[in-house]
Structure formats: C-alpha cells, structure tokens
Design a protein around this motif. Structure first.
Motif, mmCIF file in Angstrom:
data_model
loop_
_atom_site.group_PDB
_atom_site.id
_atom_site.type_symbol
_atom_site.label_atom_id
_atom_site.label_comp_id
_atom_site.label_asym_id
_atom_site.label_seq_id
_atom_site.Cartn_x
_atom_site.Cartn_y
_atom_site.Cartn_z
ATOM 1 N N THR A 1 -6.947 -7.996 -3.011
ATOM 2 C CA THR A 1 -5.989 -9.008 -3.458
ATOM 3 C C THR A 1 -6.620 -9.912 -4.510
ATOM 4 O O THR A 1 -7.766 -10.333 -4.361
ATOM 5 C CB THR A 1 -5.504 -9.847 -2.259
ATOM 6 N N SER B 1 -3.344 -4.547 -4.766
ATOM 7 C CA SER B 1 -3.265 -3.208 -5.342
ATOM 8 C C SER B 1 -4.210 -2.276 -4.630
ATOM 9 O O SER B 1 -5.052 -2.694 -3.841
ATOM 10 C CB SER B 1 -3.590 -3.283 -6.839
ATOM 11 N N GLN C 1 -1.712 -4.617 -10.211
ATOM 12 C CA GLN C 1 -1.626 -5.907 -9.536
ATOM 13 C C GLN C 1 -0.463 -6.605 -10.210
ATOM 14 O O GLN C 1 -0.639 -7.376 -11.142
ATOM 15 C CB GLN C 1 -2.912 -6.694 -9.794
ATOM 16 N N SER D 1 -1.657 -10.972 -5.739
ATOM 17 C CA SER D 1 -1.143 -9.629 -5.940
ATOM 18 C C SER D 1 -2.163 -8.644 -5.441
ATOM 19 O O SER D 1 -3.358 -8.858 -5.524
ATOM 20 C CB SER D 1 -0.829 -9.403 -7.413
#
Lengths: 624, 624
Positions: free
Chosen positions: B78, B94, B184, B92
């Motif tokens: 994150t 990923s 992200q 965000s």
C-alpha cells in the motif's frame, strides 16, 4: 502419486484402440527415457524401408525420468519417428511443460500407430484418454488450436502440441508447436502428425511424480543453482538475450552465417535494442534461468506480432542468413512459421537458397509469381513462408524439403542448398567451427545443434575435468579452427547429450564448464529413479543410445557417404573474418571420429563387436 | 533471513538523507502492517491542512507481515499519503511483487519526505539504498521506466513502481504503475510522487522472510487451496475472465453503469470473444488463482497494444460507462492510461461526464478543439486521455480532478460528474446495489471497491458464519436492493478488509463464502508473526484502522456532509433493468452505519469513547 512408472500408452489411429502397457525395466535402465527409449522403440518396432508418411510409421512421444521433479530444466520431451526430411531416424525435443503433464497424467511414453481417416486429436486427462474428432480445427493455426484445447480443460496447466497448415499439407519439414511458440522443430514430426491426420495432443495430469531419494535430489539441485549463481555474467546474458546470446560469440569468431553462408560476418548486431520488444522473461517448468522471452511488436507494419523464443533462430536464421537486419521482420516471420507449423531452420535455409539463386539468376520473378527475392526483403521472406506452408506456386517445390526442392529447381543450384541428409545446418558456420562441422555431418538425426552441443570456444580451464583429459591428448582442440581431436570431443559430447536428452533436461540447464556434468547427471538420475550409476555409466549409456540410432540409420542404408556437408563448406574457402581461407577437411575428422566410436571406417557403420559390447544384441545381429 | 522485522526506511528527498528506524512493536501489533500502519503513520506525522502536493506531505509505502510467505495472494503493498484527489487520507494498493521484494530487502515501511529539486528515483538493493538522478527518464512511459530500472539489476525479480507523464504533470488522479500494468490507481499517489519529483522506486531483495510457525502456516494455506479447489466453477470463471467475471452478475442485476450511469443495462457482453486477446494467465506472488491476464491486440488499428489486467476497469469503465462496445478500443485506452500513469476510474468517469455534457450540449466541439465526444468513439476516448495526461486543451481542466473540473466547466454540469469527495465511483450502479452505495459514501479514502468488498449478491447460505448472525437480524439484507441492515454489513466488511489489506493479502484470495475469513486471517497472522489473536481481534483491529483513518479525515474537516453520492443516485430513479425505479436513500443507511460504528450521528465523526475503546488515545484527544 505416480513415479518412474514405465507406462506406455499405445494409441492406434486406424482402429481407434487405446491400450496401456508396461515399459520393460531394462528399457528404462539401458536407455534412460525420452529420446533414448524412443530410439530403441523405433528400432524395435519400425520395419526398414517404410514410407515416413505412410501408416507404418509410428510416432513415439517420450517423457524422461526427471520430468516434473525439481531437477533444473526438467521439462523437455521428445517426439520421434522415421523422418520425412532425412529418411533416417527423426526426433525433436521441446520444452515448456508437455512432458511434465504427461508424467503427471501417469505416462512415460505414447506410441501412435496407424492413420486416422478424418482429422482427430488425442485428449489425455489422467486416466481418461480419448481420440476425438478435429475436423473443426483443421486449418487452424497452432495458437488457435492450443487455445481451444486448453479451454476444454478446467486447468490452464493443460498442455497442447499441435500442427498448423504446414503439417496438414505434409510440408516435409513441418513441425509441432506448443505453448506460445516452443517448437518441436527438426526432422518433420509435424508432417508425420499430418500424415496420420493427428491435429494435436492435449494432456493434463493431476498427480505428482515419485522421487527415490529426496535428500540426494535436493542436494544436487542446490549445487546446480549455486553454480548458476556463481556465474552472474553468464546468467545475465542468458536473461537478457536468451539463447540468442550465442550471437555475442558468433560475431567475433566469424561464425555467423550470412546471406546463405556466403560470408561469416554481418556487421550489424541484431541484439541492439532487442529488449524493447521483450515483455517478460519466461521459464519452463523448474527452470532457474528463464532464458525464454515473450516478445510483442508494438508499432509499425508488424504491430501485434507476438510469440516466444527469441533465439538464434530469430536472430540469426531470420536475420543475417537471409540478409535481414530488421528484427520486426524476423519476429513476424518467426510468428508465421510458428502459426503455420514449419521448422525455422529448414524454412529459412530454403529462403536463403532461393535468395542466392535469385542473386545468381537461377530463380527469377517468373518462377516466383513476381516476388522479388532480394536479401532481407519482407515481402519475399513472408511470401515464401506463405507459399510453402500453403503449397502454392514455387512453395509447392519448397514444401518437398531441401534436397528434393534443389533437385527440382536444378540448374546447378544444388550446391546452394545448405543441407546434409536433406536437413539444414543450424547457424554456426562450419568452416569457422570445425567441431560443429563434424557434429553436423555425423549427427544421428541430420544436422543438429543438440546432438553434440560443443562449447568449443570457451577457455579450456573452465571445462569439465573429464574433457580436460581429452584436451590434453591433442594440440589445442579447444580452438575452433583446429580439426585435430575433434572426433573425440564430438563423440564425448554426443554421448553426454544422448543421456541428458534422455533424462529430458534442458540443453541449457547444465554446462560442462560449471562442474562435471556426467557426475551431476548420474546424481540426478540416481536420486530420481533409485538406480545407482556413476559418470562412466552415463557416458556408456549415451554411447548405447548413439549406437542404436546409428544402427537404425544403417538399416535404412545410411553410412559414411551420407555423413557430409554442403560443397561450399568443403571446397570454398571462407571469404572473410577470423576464419578467412578455411575449408572443412571432413574426411580426416570422420576417420578419427569413427575410430573413437569403434565403427567401421569405410562404411561408418557400428561394428558387431561394438554393438555387442553395448548390449545391443539385436542390432549386432542385423548388422551382420 | 529477515522476518517481521519492523524496519522503517526514511528517505528525505529535500536533504538526501536516508535513515533506518525500528517500527515500534505496538504499531505492528495494533495496526498489523501495510495499510493500517501507513494510516497510523500518516495520522501521527502529517500536520492537518497541508497541501497534498507540497513538501509537507509524506509518502508511506507499506509491506505487510504476510508478504513473501506462502499465504495465498500475499503480494500486495500500500502507498499512502494525503490525497490530492480527495483532500483526505489517500492510499492505494497494488499487487505483483513489489511488496515481496521490499520485505526480502529487509524493509516493512518506506517513508518519503520533502521534495527533490530535480527528478530522482529511489534504488533499493538490500542494504544499498540510493537516491539517484532520473532527469533522463522524465517524460518516459511507466513501461519504459520499469524496463530501464529492472535492467539496472542483475535480476528480473527486481520490482519497480513508477509514474508516467500523468504524475509528472501533477494530474490530480495520476497513479503508479508496476509490472506490466498493475496500478496503484486511486487517490492520486502518482501526483504526490510527481510533486516530489520522484519518478520511481526500484527494489530488489535477496533474503527470505521468517515465519514463526511453519506448520501452522502450512495447514492454513492448505485449507485455503482446498477451498478454492472445491469451487471449480468459480475458479474457472476467475481464470477465464479475471476480475472481469463480476460482469456476469452486473449484467443480470442491472448494476452495470452505462453511458455515465444513465442506464444499468448495456445489452452487449464485453466477455464474448475476450479470450482471443489473452496470451497468458498471470498470477502475483503466491497466488493460487492467476486471475490476471496478459493481453495482446494482434490485428486492426490497435494492433500491438498489450498489457495486463483485463478487469472490470477495462470491461466496464472503458466499456459501457463510456458507451464503448469495442474491446480493442478498451485495451488501447487502458494501455494508454497505464503508460501515462492516470487512474482508469477517474479518467473514464471524466470521459463519461464529458460525453454526457456533449450529449446535452454543455460541451461542444468548440471546447474540445474539434473532438466529437460521441459515446464509444475511439478518437474521443483516446484523445481525452492524451489531452488530460499532457494537460493540453480541455485536458488542462480535466487534470484538475473530477470535482474541480466540473466546477470550471460549470453550466449546471456538476450533477453529471459521478464522484464523491472528488473521486469517481467504481463500477456497480449504487441504485441497484444499496450496500455498495453506502460503502462508496462512507469509505475512508473516497469511493472505492476495496474498503468494503461486499459479496451481497451471493446466496446467504454460503456466507461466513459470522455474517450469518448479521443477516439473521434484518429483513433479507442479502438482497442488493434492500437498504435495511446494510450499515452493519458494510461496517463488518470494512473491518474485515482493513485487516486483510493490512496483512497485504489480495482482495481475491479469500472469500467470505469459502469459510470464516476472520478466522483464517487470524491463523495466517499468528502463524507468520507469532502473535496470538482470534477472529474477534481481527475485526477489532480492523475497526481500529477504520477509526484512525476516519479521525484523520475528521481532522481535515470531513464528516457526515461529505459522505454523499452524486445527485443522480439520490434523486433520479433507475430508468431500467431489475432495479428500475430505485434511488438510494442514503440518510437512513448513514444513520444505521454511524450507530453501528459508535460515531456521532450528526457529524459522522468517531466519538471520544469509541477512540479510547480502541486505544486511539491521541485521536481521542484531538477529537475533543
């Protein structure tokens, strides 16, 4: 959990019968698996003189004992049959994970007999084996076929080998393709599939394989990984360029076949900027290297081309050999060959031949329906592939294979067809590399880059200790221009490779300059199977395999007079580069080689004594 | 071998200082890792009211305790900072393997402070951490940047996150991209990178991670794999369509946002024929599913487009939402967003807004330099992405982000901008899915498909037993049109997800209808860290994370009045489909939700008591 089970799946396409048999233990012990077992089965089951494209030919598909284990690169498998390209024993080896899935499904060998009346494919889902109709897939590309058949399983691990229109149309040098472009390239196995109307084999296995001594296997695997990690530069070069890294050497040694072997220098590297096409490194099952690359062409006239295997075939055969310096054309052409299912090497050799004939006025636009066969021309390259795979126009002639095509074209053009026994050379200018010259001439499946994979340009002090002994006997046999000692070096590497191929380990997973490869192979083999052999046994078993293959070929009438090279290699001195002035003095090397082999020097055929020494009693009887 | 080490790497781009600190043990214990720890650090270290694109903002990059272990899908990470999109907490998440490499290099958290004067990138090779110049890479696409930086390592496992021109140009909703197109995406982390002139972070780690109880981990992993294998249809759908499989449900429930949420039905499936673009399934580190797909467009005007992530974003946001029924346009557009580094969701929501404005005559060709913004038009779609990423023409306005852009365009157009707190909704028509409606409104990072991933259309009898209790309390809360009970369902799922996100496990690796997910998460967490928590602790820790995030947002002046949805959702009845006539009665659901949360109903702000109960003493002080 399935182990080194020794199960043969025998499928008769004429009768539709599917049967299971046990592989005799002595077959596994004496011939290891994969290539070795395949060759022995071909010797035992094929009548001499049969038509390779007739119903009497058989397709043998062999996994090896290491498939599906942690052994690095343990993902190869071999497809064998009498070759429609050479007329002798044919086999071809490929990677990814078909061999692994075959083992996981519980089979070591598939034998395919007869001929189907209508197109079929073979579906193997563990114990469920079915011959299924494939008329709806006839005419489809290998990629479409692969995708359609993988989707029939619930599992993306399912593996497919298939033919494209090349095999369907019986183009002699048609191949099999699996995954995203791994090819069973050599000796026309795709044409044999086509002759049997066998479009594809799809396999999925859900069980594991048994290993006899897990600790011993683990130790050997660990050492191999360490050896790779101790060679970071080599590892990196392989990661960057894949098998194409050979280029780095070929450029500097003048070994790079250029414009149909009219030169050994290209003066332009195909490696520069190559990485802009790379999407991902790819690795076969249990491979520590990942030297395969998925490429995509993103822009320009060939945008959308993609595939795998940025190898010497792309970089060299689609490059200098046909005078092409544009990687995007090379990628497009290699994709086309993959989708149609024709062998890169023979196809590009034919293109190179056609271009040299065009250069010399032997072939003109009248013969090609207007195609201008200029060196490196995209329309010419792609056009010739299309015509050949479709058997249209001049492609009808080329589809007959190299030897026959040159005969049909005639007009003194045969000397420009760079083949031996009907099959093309594979990169590496023989005049600049005497070991490869000999290896091409004597290979039991016709010219080949696998039968004796010679690291002859490496410094001697990194070589395997066993090879050091050979090197010490001769006057600098590590020099690629020296012919003395090459007979013994080639024979040694052939024996080693025969065993390694039969274990079905990747050519690139172990190198003779990392450690004693025979010793490591014995450790892998023992750990997996529970047998107990040493490095001498490894080489002896390899020799046995070479001999049964040679005996197969002898039975087909092949001997010393067929162990030859194109006239250019023997008579035209190298025009340029570090090997300038060189020709191949093949006869002397052959004499040495046959002597080392214990074969009859006049005929090049194994002697009765040698065959008996190797326990090949039947072959000894036949030879007598 | 590095374990749950708790090492923070603090990098100051203004001073060039790189320092290592220990992560306090209570931070790991109370906030798990990844998202949770990031949020707490943001709360502790950011002053309220700072400019998200100024030097006082910090970027926190967090790996989780499970990264790099066998835990299925343990490959997330994150990136957090104050969001330039929403003005509240931004983060965000990923996948692929950046988080794994970070752990292997020995770090749990990177904190990036200050602003560089010239473009730089951060190079992390185990202990070797360097801020390196990146001026030569400024302007390059994320793919070019990724490739260049991976090549600097000897190892293809090196991972890169980078920004494209979107982040460089401070497009508010710019994102970070890693691998071949994992993004992200949300909350504009790419713009924060751009504001700090940080082009990329490249990381490679060579050590492993320690696991406290290998046997316990193995057992939990094994059960998870079995649960997947017990759901072959679901597994297959995921393999076939990836996260795009949601489509199968959205079509039938009228939940499919079409032409900027003017309809919930598209009448054409984007899934048909999708597989012809698929080259390979891809899986993140330790993922049993492989729901990612590498796609290539082979023919037509967009031939050569390729990338990863055939998700709802491609299928829905680049499809029905902007009136596009051509997958090849969708692929090209998503590739463009990836290469420029702008968030799919906000970008396509702006395109949808612009197209609806065009449909209504609010925007005309005069505003667009001649672009005709017809629904689904390729030139319009690709043109708006180009203009926005480059900040040219009308793109200058759109680059300000959704809320600001609609204000600038004006002319009563704000009601067509489908955002909340400045950030776009993410698929799933709220009027047809009341749980998602509430989840969008209350999410602590603005509308989001991760904060409360509701399986609300699944049959109740497959649900997690803990959820069964909630379901039993209300009148059919599993029906997606029912609003009663959604407050508790959303809060429960938010707590669960907060913990799961903080472990940094993939959203798609565990499902609540497979088994008790809180229980399984506790087992994973305990096995890896040696802590000993139960499923109640999991939900309590999740609640703590939600509360610290909410407290962060409250400190920025956000409360109940910001927990809203676009006017269309609240006032315009659904025009068609199974949800015809529905609007979202948000206020009642908010009341329920705040009550369940123990927050002040009037302000939507956590109460002092709740914060103290959760051990958030500092936040309790701030709130008072």
């Amino acid at each position: 959990m399935k182990g080194h089970t020794g199960v043969i799946l025998r499928v008769n396409l004429s009768t539709g019968k599917v049967a299971r048999e046990n592989l005799k233990e002595n077959l596994a012990r004496d011939f290891v698996g994969g290539r070795g077992v395949n060759s022995k089965i071909l010797y035992d089951e094929l009548k001499p003189g049969i038509d390779p494209l007739g119903p009497e030919n058989k397709i043998i598909i062999g996994a090896g004992p290491c498939n599906g284990t942690l052994v690095p690169g343990s993902q190869r498998f071999t497809v064998s049959s009498k070759s429609p390209v050479t007329g002798i024993l044919g086999d071809s080896n490929s990677g990814a994970s078909f061999g692994v899935e075959l083992k996981y499904a519980g089979y070591d060998v598939i034998i395919i007999e007869g001929q189907a009346k209508k197109p079929v494919y073979l579906h193997i889902d563990d114990d469920n084996v079915e011959i299924r109709p494939a008329s709806h897939m006839w005419g489809k590309s290998t990629r479409e076929t692969d995708r359609a058949l993988v989707q029939e399983f619930d599992d993306p691990d399912a593996c497919v080998i298939s033919i494209g229109i090349g095999g369907e149309n019986l183009v002699r040098f048609a191949n099999l393709v699996n995954d995203l472009g791994r090819g069973q390239g050599r000796t026309g196995q795709g044409a044999v599939f086509g002759s049997k109307k066998l479009k594809a084999i799809a396999v999925r296995g859900s069980e594991g394989v048994k290993v006899a001594d897990v600790k011993a296997l683990h130790d050997a695997v660990w050492e191999t990984h360490k050896a790779w990690n101790n060679n970071p530069d080599f590892k990196q070069a392989r990661a960057d360029f894949g098998p194409g890294m050979g280029w780095l050497r070929y450029e500097t040694t003048g070994m790079l076949p250029t414009r149909n072997y009219q030169s050994g220098l290209f003066h332009k590297s195909m490696l520069e900027g190559l990485d802009r096409y790379f999407v991902k490194q790819k690795a076969g099952f249990s491979c520590p290297n990942g030297c395969d690359h998925l490429f995509v062409v993103s822009e320009g006239p060939f945008a959308g081309s993609y595939g795998c295997g940025v190898e010497l075939a792309n970089l060299g055969d689609f490059g200098p050999k046909i005078g092409c310096d544009d990687m995007e054309i090379a990628f497009k052409a290699s994709e086309l060959c993959d989708q149609y299912g024709v062998d890169y090497f023979d196809m590009t050799s034919i293109i190179a031949y056609a271009m040299e004939c065009f250069q010399r006025g032997i072939i003109t636009e009248k013969d090609t329906d207007g195609l201008t066969l200029e060196w490196g021309d995209a329309d010419a390259i792609l056009g010739l592939i299309e015509l050949t795979a479709r058997k249209e126009g001049i492609g009808k002639v080329f589809a007959k294979g190299m030897a026959e095509a040159a005969k049909v074209i005639g007009r003194d053009s045969e000397k420009y067809m760079m083949h031996s026994k009907g099959q093309s050379l594979v990169m590496r200018e023989p005049r600049a590399s005497k070991g490869w010259a000999l290896a091409y001439a004597v290979s039991t499946r016709g010219p080949c880059h696998v039968r004796a994979h010679l690291p002859e340009t490496y410094p001697a002090d990194n070589w395997d200790t066993a090879v050091q002994g050979i090197i010490a006997k001769y006057n600098d046999p590590t020099n690629h221009l020296i012919e003395e000692g090459k007979g013994e070096l080639v024979a040694w590497h052939e024996n080693l490779q025969a065993f390694k191929n039969s274990l079905e380990i990747c050519l690139f997973s172990l190198y003779t300059w990392m450690f004693s490869v025979p010793n490591m192979l014995a450790r892998f083999y023992n750990a997996v199977t529970g047998f107990s052999i040493d490095e001498k046994d490894v080489l002896k078993i390899g020799e046995r395999i070479i001999n049964i293959e040679r005996a197969f070929n002898a039975r087909e009438g092949f001997g010393r007079e067929h162990d030859t090279l194109p006239e250019r290699m023997l008579k035209e001195p190298m025009p340029d580069g570090p090997a300038k002035g060189q020709v191949v003095n093949l006869d002397a090397m052959l004499d040495d080689y046959y002597e080392i082999r214990g074969w009859d020097k006049n005929t090049g055929i194994p002697t009765r004594e040698k065959l008996l020494e190797l326990g090949l009693d039947d072959a000894a009887k036949d030879v007598a």
